[in-house]
Scaffold this motif. Structure first.
Motif, short mmCIF file in Angstrom:
data_model
loop_
_atom_site.label_atom_id
_atom_site.label_comp_id
_atom_site.label_asym_id
_atom_site.label_seq_id
_atom_site.Cartn_x
_atom_site.Cartn_y
_atom_site.Cartn_z
N ILE A 260 0.85 -1.19 0.00
CA ILE A 260 0.00 0.00 0.00
C ILE A 260 0.89 1.24 0.00
O ILE A 260 2.02 1.22 0.42
CB ILE A 260 -0.96 0.06 1.23
CG1 ILE A 260 -0.18 0.08 2.54
CG2 ILE A 260 -1.98 -1.05 1.17
CD1 ILE A 260 -0.98 0.72 3.67
N ALA A 261 0.32 2.35 -0.51
CA ALA A 261 1.07 3.61 -0.62
C ALA A 261 1.11 4.25 0.76
O ALA A 261 0.18 4.96 1.17
CB ALA A 261 0.38 4.50 -1.63
N ALA A 262 2.20 4.00 1.46
CA ALA A 262 2.32 4.44 2.86
C ALA A 262 2.16 5.94 3.00
O ALA A 262 1.42 6.42 3.86
CB ALA A 262 3.66 3.98 3.42
N ALA B 169 0.62 8.09 1.09
CA ALA B 169 -0.77 8.54 0.84
C ALA B 169 -1.63 8.23 2.06
O ALA B 169 -2.40 9.08 2.54
CB ALA B 169 -1.31 7.82 -0.39
N LEU B 170 -1.44 7.03 2.62
CA LEU B 170 -2.22 6.65 3.80
C LEU B 170 -1.94 7.62 4.94
O LEU B 170 -2.85 8.15 5.58
CB LEU B 170 -1.85 5.22 4.22
CG LEU B 170 -2.51 4.72 5.50
CD1 LEU B 170 -4.03 4.68 5.37
CD2 LEU B 170 -1.97 3.33 5.89
N ARG B 171 -0.62 7.88 5.16
CA ARG B 171 -0.26 8.79 6.26
C ARG B 171 -0.91 10.16 6.06
O ARG B 171 -1.44 10.76 7.00
CB ARG B 171 1.27 8.94 6.35
CG ARG B 171 1.76 9.87 7.46
CD ARG B 171 3.28 9.96 7.53
NE ARG B 171 3.88 8.66 7.87
CZ ARG B 171 3.91 8.16 9.10
NH1 ARG B 171 3.39 8.83 10.09
NH2 ARG B 171 4.47 6.99 9.33
N TYR C 31 -3.68 10.97 4.45
CA TYR C 31 -5.13 10.93 4.74
C TYR C 31 -5.34 10.86 6.27
O TYR C 31 -6.14 11.61 6.83
CB TYR C 31 -5.77 9.70 4.09
CG TYR C 31 -5.94 9.80 2.59
CD1 TYR C 31 -5.47 8.78 1.75
CD2 TYR C 31 -6.58 10.89 2.02
CE1 TYR C 31 -5.63 8.87 0.37
CE2 TYR C 31 -6.74 10.99 0.65
CZ TYR C 31 -6.26 9.97 -0.18
OH TYR C 31 -6.41 10.05 -1.54
N ILE C 32 -4.61 9.97 6.92
CA ILE C 32 -4.79 9.78 8.37
C ILE C 32 -4.52 11.10 9.11
O ILE C 32 -5.32 11.51 9.97
CB ILE C 32 -3.83 8.67 8.88
CG1 ILE C 32 -4.20 7.31 8.27
CG2 ILE C 32 -3.83 8.61 10.41
CD1 ILE C 32 -5.36 6.57 8.88
N GLU C 33 -3.44 11.77 8.74
CA GLU C 33 -3.07 12.99 9.47
C GLU C 33 -4.06 14.12 9.20
O GLU C 33 -4.39 14.90 10.09
CB GLU C 33 -1.62 13.39 9.15
CG GLU C 33 -0.64 12.42 9.83
CD GLU C 33 0.83 12.65 9.45
OE1 GLU C 33 1.09 13.51 8.56
OE2 GLU C 33 1.69 11.94 10.01
N ARG C 34 -4.57 14.19 7.96
CA ARG C 34 -5.60 15.21 7.65
C ARG C 34 -6.84 14.97 8.53
O ARG C 34 -7.39 15.90 9.12
CB ARG C 34 -5.99 15.13 6.17
CG ARG C 34 -5.11 15.98 5.27
CD ARG C 34 -5.34 15.68 3.79
NE ARG C 34 -6.69 16.09 3.34
CZ ARG C 34 -7.20 15.70 2.17
NH1 ARG C 34 -6.54 14.86 1.37
NH2 ARG C 34 -8.40 16.10 1.81
N ILE C 35 -7.26 13.68 8.61
CA ILE C 35 -8.45 13.35 9.41
C ILE C 35 -8.21 13.67 10.89
O ILE C 35 -9.05 14.26 11.57
CB ILE C 35 -8.81 11.86 9.21
CG1 ILE C 35 -9.37 11.64 7.79
CG2 ILE C 35 -9.81 11.39 10.26
CD1 ILE C 35 -9.41 10.19 7.37
N GLU C 36 -7.01 13.35 11.35
CA GLU C 36 -6.70 13.60 12.77
C GLU C 36 -6.74 15.09 13.08
O GLU C 36 -7.27 15.51 14.11
CB GLU C 36 -5.35 12.98 13.13
CG GLU C 36 -5.43 11.47 13.26
CD GLU C 36 -4.08 10.80 13.45
OE1 GLU C 36 -3.03 11.42 13.12
OE2 GLU C 36 -4.07 9.64 13.92
N LEU D 93 -8.53 17.38 11.45
CA LEU D 93 -9.94 17.80 11.39
C LEU D 93 -10.69 17.33 12.65
O LEU D 93 -11.49 18.06 13.22
CB LEU D 93 -10.59 17.22 10.13
CG LEU D 93 -10.13 17.84 8.80
CD1 LEU D 93 -10.59 16.98 7.62
CD2 LEU D 93 -10.67 19.26 8.65
N GLU D 94 -10.39 16.11 13.09
CA GLU D 94 -11.09 15.58 14.28
C GLU D 94 -10.69 16.38 15.53
O GLU D 94 -11.51 16.59 16.41
CB GLU D 94 -10.78 14.09 14.46
CG GLU D 94 -11.56 13.25 13.48
CD GLU D 94 -11.74 11.80 13.92
OE1 GLU D 94 -11.16 11.44 14.97
OE2 GLU D 94 -12.45 11.05 13.23
#
Lengths: 83, 83, 83, 83
Positions: free
Chosen positions: D7-9, D11-13, D15-20, D22-23
């Protein structure tokens, strides 16, 4: 201070409107979060797993390790094969 | 059929009372579940882990394996050490 | 008492299975409640209003009156016309 | 694009950091909302009623009137005295 039925109408309105503005901002953020998940999903990532990862990242490393170890112990005790 | 404001009052009452009885039974079961968790906790079991185990047991074995494998892959990609 | 990773496997299994049985019963009741609402809806009743009525019926009469009076006062203070 | 377990590490990071982020913003707003309710409560306002008012204000005037009228009809049919 205008009174309506014995309450400070202006104060009430100010609190209500402040809360409504904050709730609107919160709803917008929830929509932004949903968008990011949709973007990630569109590029092939699994949203359910991402949510679990985010929950795990909120935990302290040692708490997470302890939880995983206990989960393994319980799963093993119940005859469940884990990852 | 008695009418009140154009609606069948007896029919409404019957539906309402049936739902209330069912909701009461459901609340009793929720209390029973809480009791069992308290019992387990008192004998040293970790309630959070038990809840996770129960969620995992609801999954099909292969779905669970797949989820665990993907969780490992994502965690590894993000530099998180898993159990 | 069989031990698995230092925990009483049989005790854990018994607690887990008791909870699973109770949760299944609870899920069945939730399904029954959903059915009654569907029946009522099919005969023309408004489910949202029924839920509100059930919430109101859980309250003591005087608490309910007090709440309604305060709701009227606040609504009036904010220029909202109530029923 | 670094790959980890296919998996594209990065890209995943991302997305995860953007969500974190925003949360985190969303959690801050939830805390701000809680503060405003506490302020209002401290000056004598009833928080439960304020929440109901905010729910009602989200509705269109005619929808709200219709709901109130139907609530009155159902309550009357069940012998409940409303405000």
């Amino acid at each position: 201070m205008t009174e309506a039925g014995g309450i400070a109408a202006e104060a009430l309105r100010s609190y209500i409107e402040r809360i409504e503005r904050l709730e609107e901002e919160k709803a917008n953020l929830a929509a932004d979060i949903k968008d990011v998940y949709s973007e990630a999903k569109a590029t092939g990532f699994d949203v359910k797993i991402m949510r679990q990862i985010i929950r795990l990242r909120k935990m302290e490393e040692h708490d997470r390790q302890e939880m995983e170890a206990l989960l393994d112990t319980y799963a093993h005790a119940l005859g469940m094969i884990r990852g």
